[in-house]
Write an enzyme that holds these catalytic residues in place. Structure first.
Site, PDB file in Angstrom:
ATOM      1  N   CYS A   2       0.839  -1.194   0.000  1.00  0.00           N
ATOM      2  CA  CYS A   2       0.000   0.000   0.000  1.00  0.00           C
ATOM      3  C   CYS A   2       0.881   1.254   0.000  1.00  0.00           C
ATOM      4  O   CYS A   2       2.007   1.236   0.472  1.00  0.00           O
ATOM      5  CB  CYS A   2      -0.945   0.049   1.181  1.00  0.00           C
ATOM      6  N   ARG A  27       5.714  -0.880  -4.274  1.00  0.00           N
ATOM      7  CA  ARG A  27       5.275  -1.450  -3.001  1.00  0.00           C
ATOM      8  C   ARG A  27       4.242  -2.549  -3.195  1.00  0.00           C
ATOM      9  O   ARG A  27       3.978  -3.326  -2.281  1.00  0.00           O
ATOM     10  CB  ARG A  27       4.704  -0.349  -2.104  1.00  0.00           C
ATOM     11  N   TRP A  77      -3.210  -2.592  -1.539  1.00  0.00           N
ATOM     12  CA  TRP A  77      -2.905  -4.011  -1.654  1.00  0.00           C
ATOM     13  C   TRP A  77      -3.913  -4.736  -0.779  1.00  0.00           C
ATOM     14  O   TRP A  77      -3.948  -4.532   0.437  1.00  0.00           O
ATOM     15  CB  TRP A  77      -1.477  -4.276  -1.184  1.00  0.00           C
ATOM     16  N   ASN A 102      -2.861   2.844   5.540  1.00  0.00           N
ATOM     17  CA  ASN A 102      -2.019   1.652   5.419  1.00  0.00           C
ATOM     18  C   ASN A 102      -2.072   0.908   6.743  1.00  0.00           C
ATOM     19  O   ASN A 102      -2.105   1.529   7.809  1.00  0.00           O
ATOM     20  CB  ASN A 102      -0.565   2.017   5.126  1.00  0.00           C
ATOM     21  N   GLY A 103      -2.008  -0.430   6.689  1.00  0.00           N
ATOM     22  CA  GLY A 103      -2.021  -1.217   7.920  1.00  0.00           C
ATOM     23  C   GLY A 103      -3.322  -1.980   8.070  1.00  0.00           C
ATOM     24  O   GLY A 103      -4.098  -2.142   7.121  1.00  0.00           O
ATOM     25  N   GLU A 489      17.554 -18.866  -2.181  1.00  0.00           N
ATOM     26  CA  GLU A 489      17.266 -17.533  -2.705  1.00  0.00           C
ATOM     27  C   GLU A 489      17.000 -17.577  -4.208  1.00  0.00           C
ATOM     28  O   GLU A 489      16.118 -16.892  -4.717  1.00  0.00           O
ATOM     29  CB  GLU A 489      18.438 -16.595  -2.379  1.00  0.00           C
ATOM     30  N   LYS A 493      13.532 -16.371  -6.029  1.00  0.00           N
ATOM     31  CA  LYS A 493      13.471 -15.387  -7.107  1.00  0.00           C
ATOM     32  C   LYS A 493      12.692 -15.936  -8.297  1.00  0.00           C
ATOM     33  O   LYS A 493      11.886 -15.240  -8.914  1.00  0.00           O
ATOM     34  CB  LYS A 493      14.882 -14.977  -7.547  1.00  0.00           C
ATOM     35  N   GLU A 496       8.997 -16.076  -7.456  1.00  0.00           N
ATOM     36  CA  GLU A 496       8.424 -14.747  -7.269  1.00  0.00           C
ATOM     37  C   GLU A 496       8.040 -14.084  -8.574  1.00  0.00           C
ATOM     38  O   GLU A 496       6.959 -13.497  -8.689  1.00  0.00           O
ATOM     39  CB  GLU A 496       9.433 -13.834  -6.544  1.00  0.00           C
ATOM     40  N   HIS A 512      17.348 -38.579  -0.602  1.00  0.00           N
ATOM     41  CA  HIS A 512      16.398 -38.739   0.498  1.00  0.00           C
ATOM     42  C   HIS A 512      14.997 -38.253   0.118  1.00  0.00           C
ATOM     43  O   HIS A 512      14.224 -37.852   0.981  1.00  0.00           O
ATOM     44  CB  HIS A 512      16.895 -37.995   1.737  1.00  0.00           C
ATOM     45  N   LYS A 612       6.351  -4.970  -1.820  1.00  0.00           N
ATOM     46  CA  LYS A 612       7.756  -4.733  -1.502  1.00  0.00           C
ATOM     47  C   LYS A 612       7.987  -4.668   0.002  1.00  0.00           C
ATOM     48  O   LYS A 612       8.870  -5.312   0.535  1.00  0.00           O
ATOM     49  CB  LYS A 612       8.211  -3.425  -2.158  1.00  0.00           C
TER      50      LYS A 612
END
Length: 617
Positions: A2, A27, A77, A102-103, A489, A493, A496, A512, A612
């Protein structure tokens, strides 16, 4: 997550608000909106689902031009309520009060129940609408809009950053902050608010960073800030070193690509002033760092997502290089269990934004529980005035610069650099590292920008390999030692930004379970530095080859793994050490995910469902 922009001026704010929203797109958002008080002191609002360009189109098509000298805007968002125009901000109550938020208001259901009995009508499924109604209700018994907002926020549980305007007070903008960042941009005869500095760089480089619990009354001529107890306080005006061009794309197609290529310079900037030719400056972590570090007997790292992977790499360094016990935990798990806090622990929190809700809550929990134990906190962060840095005993600021792409690249690299310096600083302070070891690490870090630059020269090779992912839906990443978290990582990526399902495993775990997945349809990406585990890794690669798996190996030139049959090898770097190897090998994985995403046609900088800065749980 947001974004808020607002302001009060003697000029039409609509273009400034829209430009600010564009600068907050990184964001993450699914809808946007603008509300201004027009020349007749009426709230005019336009909202749209989708990208900012949809909002701009609706404004352009409006019967009457949207114009006003005081207003608020927002990118949303979705949390409460699906992405939809009626759930987009700003929210309005009785055509009297407009709010952006926001929040999360955690007790919004009980507030909504009360407001319904008071006759308030709801037009959205959001928690934010109760904020607008609550401010409107408090205005009935308040002398100013400031007083109404101060009363209203006493009813809210949760996190919020608020921008509020009212037709009753057309020359006042109110900002409030608890648990979600908000800055005030200071101008001449005009002032602005935003979720972060980047939104306001076209209009000012002077900023007030609101602290936890602050409420600000903003007019064209003044900014008055009040703390959580309602007392007026002075907050310092700080000058940002960023410029509006710092967040421009330049010659790059996407911010992620730009930020991948900015990594050599970001490393140089992060090292500057922290090392000499042969030594680490322990004071880089703060004036009291050396005394605090001498009390440390173990390290606990707490982080989320990419920052968590950085912590996992550091665990190997702490225990392998200086023999200091280190634990790493996901912040969202740590904060919801009953952790045992050991005496003489250094708690390290890592966050790009410094506003990551779970990491910040974990830090606050540690401070509340430590009692009389000798416990210190250190934050590694990219944002100087963030909540995390203000709440920590010690702070190390990475100098990655603005990172716009949602998928973190240069922030991760500079976090690893910061952690390598922390290992060195603790090793020195605790006499666990010889001067020879220290010099070796420092010289390796000084070579790192060149190693990263060399890794970037393999982009065309990686672009060609990415073509093979056009029809792929899954991938496996393998690594051993510090390369295992780098593999994690790399998998993160890829998932994402390309939406390919990807998992990472320690290479020794293949037999395994994961080996059952191997066939010609699943690419296997392996990282092969020239180290003590290379021969073990080669054996793992043979296991994949024998089962027809398609292999991609990123290797050190000295590792001697050759392309053959179903194995493609990229000699990504050479002569890397224990510290520089994981940082360097991360670069080709970033480039691979970027070029696969291009082939898949996804939104590289703003992948679906992601934000973000994750400032809510």
């Amino acid at each position: 997550m947001c974004g808020i922009v607002g302001g009060i001026a003697e000029r039409n704010l609509v273009p400034i608000l829209l430009e600010g929203l564009k600068r907050l797109e990184y964001r993450g958002y699914d809808s946007s909106g603008v509300a201004v008080l027009d020349s007749e002191n009426t709230i005019q609002r336009v909202r749209a689902l989708g990208k900012i360009k949809s909002l701009e189109a609706k404004i352009a098509e409006a019967e009457h031009p949207l114009s006003g000298q005081i207003g608020i805007a927002h990118t949303r968002w979705a949390t409460h309520g699906v992405p939809a125009e009626n759930n987009a901000h700003p929210h309005i109550c009785n055509n009297q009060v407009a709010v952006v938020h926001n929040g999360i208001i955690e007790n919004y259901q009980s507030l909504k129940k009360h407001q319904l009995t008071e006759g308030y009508r709801f037009t959205s499924d959001t928690d934010t609408e109760v904020v607008a109604h609550c401010v409107h209700e408090q205005l009935k018994s308040s002398q100013t809009l400031l007083e109404a907002v101060q009363k209203a926020i006493t009813h809210f549980e949760g996190a919020y950053a608020l921008g509020v305007v009212s037709v009753e007070y057309p020359n006042t903008l109110i900002a409030a902050r608890k648990g979600s960042p908000l800055v005030i941009g200071v101008g001449i005869g005009e002032h602005f608010i935003a979720s972060d500095v980047s939104a306001l760089l076209p209009v000012t480089q002077s900023f007030i960073f609101l602290e936890e619990g602050d409420v600000a009354e903003i007019t064209r001529e003044s900014v008055n800030v009040y703390d959580v107890n309602g007392h007026q306080v002075a907050r310092e005006i700080k000058q940002s070193s960023l410029t509006m061009h710092s967040v421009d794309l330049g010659e790059h197609r996407h911010y992620m690509h730009k930020e991948i290529f900015e990594q050599p310079q970001a490393v140089i900037d992060t090292l500057e002033g922290r090392i000499t030719q042969n030594h680490m400056l322990v004071s880089a972590f703060g004036h009291d760092a050396e005394a605090i570090f001498q009390t440390v007997r173990q390290v606990q790292i707490i982080a989320c997502g990419t920052s968590y992977h950085a912590g996992l790499v550091a665990k190997y360094w702490f225990e392998d290089i200086i023999g200091l016990p280190c634990q790493v935990e996901v912040a969202s798990e740590y904060r919801y269990r009953n952790p045992v806090l050991l005496d003489h622990t250094l708690f390290v929190t890592i966050s790009q934004s410094g506003e990551t809700a779970d990491t910040l809550a974990a830090l606050q929990q540690i401070k509340a529980l430590k009692g009389d134990k000798t416990i210190a906190t250190l934050s590694i962060c990219n944002v100087p005035e963030s909540s995390l840095t203000r709440e920590s005993d010690l702070t190390f600021l990475t100098h990655a610069g603005p990172e716009i792409g949602v998928a973190s690249t240069k922030a991760f690299t500079t976090q690893l650099v910061a952690l390598s310096l922390l290992v060195t600083a603790l090793g020195k302070a605790l006499h666990l590292m010889s001067e020879t070891q220290e010099r070796k690490i420092i010289h390796g870090l000084q070579k790192l920008p060149g190693l990263l630059q060399k890794a970037l020269t393999h982009e065309n090779d990686i672009k060609a390999i990415a073509q093979g992912f056009a029809d792929k839906e899954s991938a496996l990443f393998l690594g051993r030692g510090t390369m295992y978290p780098i593999a994690m990582e790399g998998a993160l990526k890829l998932k994402e930004i390309s939406y390919i399902h990807a998992e990472a495993y320690p290479a020794g775990e293949l037999k395994h379970g994961p080996l059952a997945l191997i066939d010609e349809h699943i690419p296997v990406i392996a990282i092969a530095p020239h180290d003590d585990l290379l021969e073990k890794l080669k054996s793992n690669l043979q296991e994949v080859k024998a089962r027809g798996g398609q292999m991609i190996v990123f290797e050190d030139e000295q590792a001697d793994v050759d392309s053959q049959g179903n194995m493609k090898v990229v000699k990504a770097t050479t002569n890397v050490g224990r510290i520089t190897a994981p940082i360097t090998f991360n670069v080709p994985l970033q480039l691979l995910s970027y070029h696969v995403a291009l082939i898949k046609g996804t939104d590289v900088d703003q992948p679906r469902n992601l934000a973000k800065s994750v400032t809510v749980e």
